[in-house]
Write a protein that holds these residues in place. Sequence first.
Motif, PDB file in Angstrom:
ATOM      1  N   MET A  98       0.860  -1.172   0.000  1.00 36.41           N
ATOM      2  CA  MET A  98       0.000   0.000   0.000  1.00 36.41           C
ATOM      3  C   MET A  98       0.904   1.232   0.000  1.00 36.41           C
ATOM      4  N   ASN A  99       0.617   2.151  -0.937  1.00 42.30           N
ATOM      5  CA  ASN A  99       1.445   3.354  -0.984  1.00 42.30           C
ATOM      6  C   ASN A  99       1.063   4.307   0.152  1.00 42.30           C
ATOM      7  N   LEU A 100       1.921   5.291   0.361  1.00 42.46           N
ATOM      8  CA  LEU A 100       1.769   6.202   1.497  1.00 42.46           C
ATOM      9  C   LEU A 100       0.486   7.027   1.423  1.00 42.46           C
ATOM     10  N   ALA A 101       0.109   7.472   0.242  1.00 40.58           N
ATOM     11  CA  ALA A 101      -1.104   8.281   0.101  1.00 40.58           C
ATOM     12  C   ALA A 101      -2.340   7.464   0.507  1.00 40.58           C
ATOM     13  N   LYS A 102      -2.399   6.198   0.081  1.00 40.85           N
ATOM     14  CA  LYS A 102      -3.525   5.340   0.468  1.00 40.85           C
ATOM     15  C   LYS A 102      -3.516   5.084   1.966  1.00 40.85           C
ATOM     16  N   ARG A 103      -2.317   4.900   2.505  1.00 35.32           N
ATOM     17  CA  ARG A 103      -2.194   4.642   3.941  1.00 35.32           C
ATOM     18  C   ARG A 103      -2.731   5.817   4.758  1.00 35.32           C
ATOM     19  N   ILE A 104      -2.390   7.031   4.353  1.00 36.33           N
ATOM     20  CA  ILE A 104      -2.882   8.235   5.050  1.00 36.33           C
ATOM     21  C   ILE A 104      -4.396   8.356   4.872  1.00 36.33           C
ATOM     22  N   ALA A 105      -4.894   8.044   3.678  1.00 32.15           N
ATOM     23  CA  ALA A 105      -6.350   8.088   3.447  1.00 32.15           C
ATOM     24  C   ALA A 105      -7.064   7.086   4.352  1.00 32.15           C
ATOM     25  N   TYR A 106      -6.527   5.872   4.457  1.00 36.50           N
ATOM     26  CA  TYR A 106      -7.126   4.869   5.343  1.00 36.50           C
ATOM     27  C   TYR A 106      -6.990   5.282   6.811  1.00 36.50           C
ATOM     28  N   LEU A 107      -5.891   5.930   7.155  1.00 37.16           N
ATOM     29  CA  LEU A 107      -5.720   6.425   8.523  1.00 37.16           C
ATOM     30  C   LEU A 107      -6.803   7.449   8.847  1.00 37.16           C
ATOM     31  N   ARG A 108      -7.079   8.338   7.909  1.00 41.51           N
ATOM     32  CA  ARG A 108      -8.131   9.341   8.124  1.00 41.51           C
ATOM     33  C   ARG A 108      -9.483   8.660   8.355  1.00 41.51           C
ATOM     34  N   ILE A 109      -9.785   7.651   7.553  1.00 45.56           N
ATOM     35  CA  ILE A 109     -11.048   6.916   7.704  1.00 45.56           C
ATOM     36  C   ILE A 109     -11.090   6.221   9.065  1.00 45.56           C
ATOM     37  N   ALA A 110      -9.974   5.593   9.450  1.00 48.52           N
ATOM     38  CA  ALA A 110      -9.911   4.910  10.753  1.00 48.52           C
ATOM     39  C   ALA A 110     -10.105   5.904  11.890  1.00 48.52           C
ATOM     40  N   LEU A 111      -9.483   7.071  11.796  1.00 50.18           N
ATOM     41  CA  LEU A 111      -9.632   8.079  12.848  1.00 50.18           C
ATOM     42  C   LEU A 111     -11.077   8.547  12.955  1.00 50.18           C
ATOM     43  N   ILE A 112     -11.746   8.713  11.823  1.00 46.62           N
ATOM     44  CA  ILE A 112     -13.155   9.120  11.840  1.00 46.62           C
ATOM     45  C   ILE A 112     -14.009   8.021  12.480  1.00 46.62           C
ATOM     46  N   CYS A 113     -13.809   6.787  12.055  1.00 46.65           N
ATOM     47  CA  CYS A 113     -14.608   5.673  12.597  1.00 46.65           C
ATOM     48  C   CYS A 113     -14.373   5.493  14.095  1.00 46.65           C
ATOM     49  N   ILE A 114     -13.115   5.469  14.504  1.00 46.09           N
ATOM     50  CA  ILE A 114     -12.786   5.282  15.922  1.00 46.09           C
ATOM     51  C   ILE A 114     -13.276   6.475  16.736  1.00 46.09           C
ATOM     52  N   GLY A 115     -13.113   7.671  16.185  1.00 47.05           N
ATOM     53  CA  GLY A 115     -13.584   8.871  16.882  1.00 47.05           C
ATOM     54  C   GLY A 115     -15.085   8.850  17.098  1.00 47.05           C
ATOM     55  N   LEU A 116     -15.830   8.467  16.060  1.00 47.13           N
ATOM     56  CA  LEU A 116     -17.292   8.403  16.187  1.00 47.13           C
ATOM     57  C   LEU A 116     -17.716   7.314  17.171  1.00 47.13           C
ATOM     58  N   ILE A 117     -17.056   6.167  17.114  1.00 44.91           N
ATOM     59  CA  ILE A 117     -17.381   5.092  18.057  1.00 44.91           C
ATOM     60  C   ILE A 117     -17.118   5.541  19.487  1.00 44.91           C
TER      61      ILE A 117
ATOM     62  N   PHE B 104     -11.282  14.621  19.669  1.00 43.03           N
ATOM     63  CA  PHE B 104      -9.932  14.952  19.216  1.00 43.03           C
ATOM     64  C   PHE B 104      -9.458  14.035  18.091  1.00 43.03           C
ATOM     65  N   LEU B 105      -9.911  12.787  18.058  1.00 44.67           N
ATOM     66  CA  LEU B 105      -9.574  11.913  16.930  1.00 44.67           C
ATOM     67  C   LEU B 105     -10.258  12.404  15.658  1.00 44.67           C
ATOM     68  N   LEU B 106     -11.471  12.902  15.779  1.00 46.63           N
ATOM     69  CA  LEU B 106     -12.155  13.482  14.613  1.00 46.63           C
ATOM     70  C   LEU B 106     -11.401  14.709  14.105  1.00 46.63           C
ATOM     71  N   ILE B 107     -10.909  15.522  14.998  1.00 47.42           N
ATOM     72  CA  ILE B 107     -10.104  16.683  14.597  1.00 47.42           C
ATOM     73  C   ILE B 107      -8.814  16.210  13.930  1.00 47.42           C
ATOM     74  N   ALA B 108      -8.187  15.190  14.497  1.00 38.85           N
ATOM     75  CA  ALA B 108      -6.938  14.656  13.940  1.00 38.85           C
ATOM     76  C   ALA B 108      -7.139  14.083  12.542  1.00 38.85           C
ATOM     77  N   ALA B 109      -8.343  13.614  12.236  1.00 40.36           N
ATOM     78  CA  ALA B 109      -8.604  13.028  10.913  1.00 40.36           C
ATOM     79  C   ALA B 109      -8.442  14.048   9.796  1.00 40.36           C
ATOM     80  N   ARG B 110      -8.611  15.312  10.106  1.00 39.38           N
ATOM     81  CA  ARG B 110      -8.436  16.350   9.084  1.00 39.38           C
ATOM     82  C   ARG B 110      -7.008  16.382   8.561  1.00 39.38           C
ATOM     83  N   ASP B 111      -6.045  16.233   9.468  1.00 39.70           N
ATOM     84  CA  ASP B 111      -4.627  16.264   9.092  1.00 39.70           C
ATOM     85  C   ASP B 111      -3.843  15.383  10.064  1.00 39.70           C
ATOM     86  N   PRO B 112      -3.848  14.082   9.819  1.00 42.24           N
ATOM     87  CA  PRO B 112      -3.223  13.148  10.766  1.00 42.24           C
ATOM     88  C   PRO B 112      -1.749  13.444  11.055  1.00 42.24           C
ATOM     89  N   LEU B 113      -1.029  13.947  10.086  1.00 41.39           N
ATOM     90  CA  LEU B 113       0.403  14.196  10.287  1.00 41.39           C
ATOM     91  C   LEU B 113       0.653  15.301  11.307  1.00 41.39           C
TER      92      LEU B 113
END
Length: 139
Positions: free
Chosen positions: A1-20, A59-68
């Motif tokens: 998995m390339n880095l761009a996809k990894r960051i995109a999946y990280l954003r999705i994970a942060l949103i899902c975990i944050g909402l849960i 805060f995880l939802l906020i982090a999803a905007r810019d995980p880095l």
Amino acid sequence: MNLAKRIAYLRIALICIGLIALVCFYPLMIVWPSGWAWHTGYSDYPLMIVGIYATLGVFLLIAARDPLEHLSLIWFTVWSSVVHGAVMTVQSLMHGEHRAHLLGDVPALFIVAIVLAMLTPRGETARTLRRAAWLKSLP
């Protein structure tokens, strides 16, 4: 998995975990108390833990905007989930009435830690990405 996809999946994970964390912990304590709540009868514990995890969720939802820009929060979530899960595992094994937690909140914490750890850049990759993002933000 390339880095761009990894960051995109990280954003999705942060949103899902944050909402849960924000929305689901309290209902899970009500619906499945033996797997999600550590106290029976009246206790101040459930509201306290819900408050902590709801705050983390925001805060995880906020982090999803810019995980880095939020790597320390993400790594705190990873390591605090590992520690919390490990402590609860020991307590569940020591006290038979808490064994259902081994099927409820304990694996949930380890899953969160594994998913975020697998998707979050670390080491030189993280430093390079943060530097590039910082340079890109300059006028």
